[in-house]
Motif scaffolding. Structure first.
Motif, PDB file in Angstrom:
ATOM      1  N   LEU A  50      -5.181 -44.338  -5.428  1.00 38.84           N
ATOM      2  CA  LEU A  50      -5.166 -43.699  -6.740  1.00 38.84           C
ATOM      3  C   LEU A  50      -6.625 -43.361  -7.022  1.00 38.84           C
ATOM      4  O   LEU A  50      -7.460 -44.261  -7.142  1.00 38.84           O
ATOM      5  CB  LEU A  50      -4.620 -44.643  -7.813  1.00 38.84           C
ATOM      6  N   VAL A  51      -6.945 -42.090  -7.106  1.00 37.86           N
ATOM      7  CA  VAL A  51      -8.339 -41.668  -7.200  1.00 37.86           C
ATOM      8  C   VAL A  51      -8.651 -41.075  -8.570  1.00 37.86           C
ATOM      9  O   VAL A  51      -7.776 -40.524  -9.241  1.00 37.86           O
ATOM     10  CB  VAL A  51      -8.691 -40.646  -6.097  1.00 37.86           C
ATOM     11  N   ASN A  52      -9.915 -41.208  -8.964  1.00 36.34           N
ATOM     12  CA  ASN A  52     -10.354 -40.617 -10.219  1.00 36.34           C
ATOM     13  C   ASN A  52     -10.889 -39.204  -9.974  1.00 36.34           C
ATOM     14  O   ASN A  52     -10.832 -38.689  -8.851  1.00 36.34           O
ATOM     15  CB  ASN A  52     -11.401 -41.500 -10.910  1.00 36.34           C
ATOM     16  N   ALA A  53     -11.412 -38.576 -11.026  1.00 32.05           N
ATOM     17  CA  ALA A  53     -11.874 -37.192 -10.930  1.00 32.05           C
ATOM     18  C   ALA A  53     -13.022 -37.023  -9.945  1.00 32.05           C
ATOM     19  O   ALA A  53     -13.245 -35.932  -9.419  1.00 32.05           O
ATOM     20  CB  ALA A  53     -12.285 -36.696 -12.311  1.00 32.05           C
ATOM     21  N   LYS A  54     -13.752 -38.104  -9.664  1.00 31.24           N
ATOM     22  CA  LYS A  54     -14.884 -38.047  -8.749  1.00 31.24           C
ATOM     23  C   LYS A  54     -14.486 -38.369  -7.306  1.00 31.24           C
ATOM     24  O   LYS A  54     -15.330 -38.463  -6.432  1.00 31.24           O
ATOM     25  CB  LYS A  54     -15.979 -39.008  -9.207  1.00 31.24           C
ATOM     26  N   GLY A  55     -13.179 -38.550  -7.070  1.00 32.61           N
ATOM     27  CA  GLY A  55     -12.719 -38.845  -5.725  1.00 32.61           C
ATOM     28  C   GLY A  55     -12.864 -40.291  -5.323  1.00 32.61           C
ATOM     29  O   GLY A  55     -12.719 -40.630  -4.145  1.00 32.61           O
ATOM     30  N   ARG A  56     -13.133 -41.165  -6.284  1.00 36.42           N
ATOM     31  CA  ARG A  56     -13.289 -42.593  -5.995  1.00 36.42           C
ATOM     32  C   ARG A  56     -11.965 -43.301  -6.219  1.00 36.42           C
ATOM     33  O   ARG A  56     -11.302 -43.086  -7.237  1.00 36.42           O
ATOM     34  CB  ARG A  56     -14.365 -43.206  -6.885  1.00 36.42           C
ATOM     35  N   SER A  64      -2.396 -40.866 -10.188  1.00 37.31           N
ATOM     36  CA  SER A  64      -3.818 -40.587 -10.362  1.00 37.31           C
ATOM     37  C   SER A  64      -4.058 -39.644 -11.532  1.00 37.31           C
ATOM     38  O   SER A  64      -4.999 -39.837 -12.317  1.00 37.31           O
ATOM     39  CB  SER A  64      -4.388 -39.954  -9.077  1.00 37.31           C
ATOM     40  N   VAL A  65      -3.210 -38.628 -11.675  1.00 32.87           N
ATOM     41  CA  VAL A  65      -3.348 -37.670 -12.781  1.00 32.87           C
ATOM     42  C   VAL A  65      -3.157 -38.370 -14.120  1.00 32.87           C
ATOM     43  O   VAL A  65      -3.936 -38.179 -15.066  1.00 32.87           O
ATOM     44  CB  VAL A  65      -2.328 -36.520 -12.625  1.00 32.87           C
TER      45      VAL A  65
END
Length: 259
Positions: A211-217, A248-249
């Protein structure tokens, strides 16, 4: 003895217990009474007595004359140190339930905590996979699909920490060679999926997605696992990808709303 005297005595015992716990440099370390006494400055008799109390409470475990931090304290430290957003379980649970309904396999939600995975949520499959995992418990990062996918999306400093540590071999399939594990993490990052093909338990296969955030982390990961003789991870990959992307969204929008 007055109530005040009892309180003072109890405070002293608690303080010494914390002193004992501070004797460990890291969670996987095993120490004998003499070494703990040396590190903490407490008499051996006091250290031995306190270790008995802590062992009875599940805070430490005894292993052939030595001690290590137990699951109870490790679970608590995982909650405190893993930086788990309070809404992670709330947001992710519907997607975990959807995956369970689609696959009827065991579903995990986990976050990285040092060299371990902290299990945030678990939904048991129809045929339970023989892996000792529980909500609030810890799993090894280097051998699990959850751990490998989170390590692959972690900063290089985090990857170096595990690649330079002593890696436990749980089965003949466990990757314990640093170069092999580093190559595995590169492949995981490239494909956005990690697999555990009997590396943690010989009778279990597993696949995980981040599950990634907007920064790809990666802030967490979802996995699907099942018995090795029946479960084919490749058959559930697309369902897992869709669930992880959707979660993630929602997590990103939830984070923005509470920021």
């Amino acid at each position: 003895m007055t109530l005040s005297d009892t309180a003072v005595q109890a405070t002293g015992v608690v303080a010494k217990a914390f002193t004992i716990l501070e004797g460990w440099d890291h969670r996987g370390e095993t120490l004998g009474v003499s070494e703990l006494s040396r590190r903490t400055g407490l008499p051996k008799s006091t250290s031995h007595r306190l270790l008995g109390i802590l062992e009875a409470a599940g805070v430490v475990e005894r292993l052939a004359g030595t001690y290590r931090l137990g699951n109870r304290i490790r679970g608590i430290s995982g909650v405190l140190s893993a930086g788990i957003p309070t809404y992670l379980r709330e947001v992710s649970l519907p997607f975990l339930q959807d995956l369970y309904e689609l696959t009827h396999e065991t579903i995990h939600l986990g976050v990285l905590d040092g060299v371990d995975i902290h299990c945030v949520e678990k939904i048991y499959g129809h045929r339970r996979a023989p892996v000792c995992s529980r909500v609030g418990g810890l799993l090894p990062a280097h051998s699990t699909a959850l751990g490998k996918v989170l390590l692959a999306y972690s900063p290089m400093a985090t990857q170096r920490a595990i690649l330079t540590s002593e890696l436990a071999m749980f089965t003949p399939a466990t990757i314990v060679q640093p170069l092999r594990l580093a190559a595995e993490l590169t492949t995981v990052r490239r494909h956005g999926l990690a697999y555990d093909r009997g590396e943690t338990h010989p009778e279990v296969k597993c696949v995980a997605a981040p599950l990634v955030n907007a920064k790809g982390r990666a802030i967490a990961a979802i996995s699907i696992s099942g018995p090795a003789g029946r479960f084919q991870p490749e058959a559930v990959v697309e369902r897992l990808r869709r669930a992880a992307r959707a979660a993630s969204v929602v997590l990103a929008s939830k984070r923005a709303s509470v920021a």
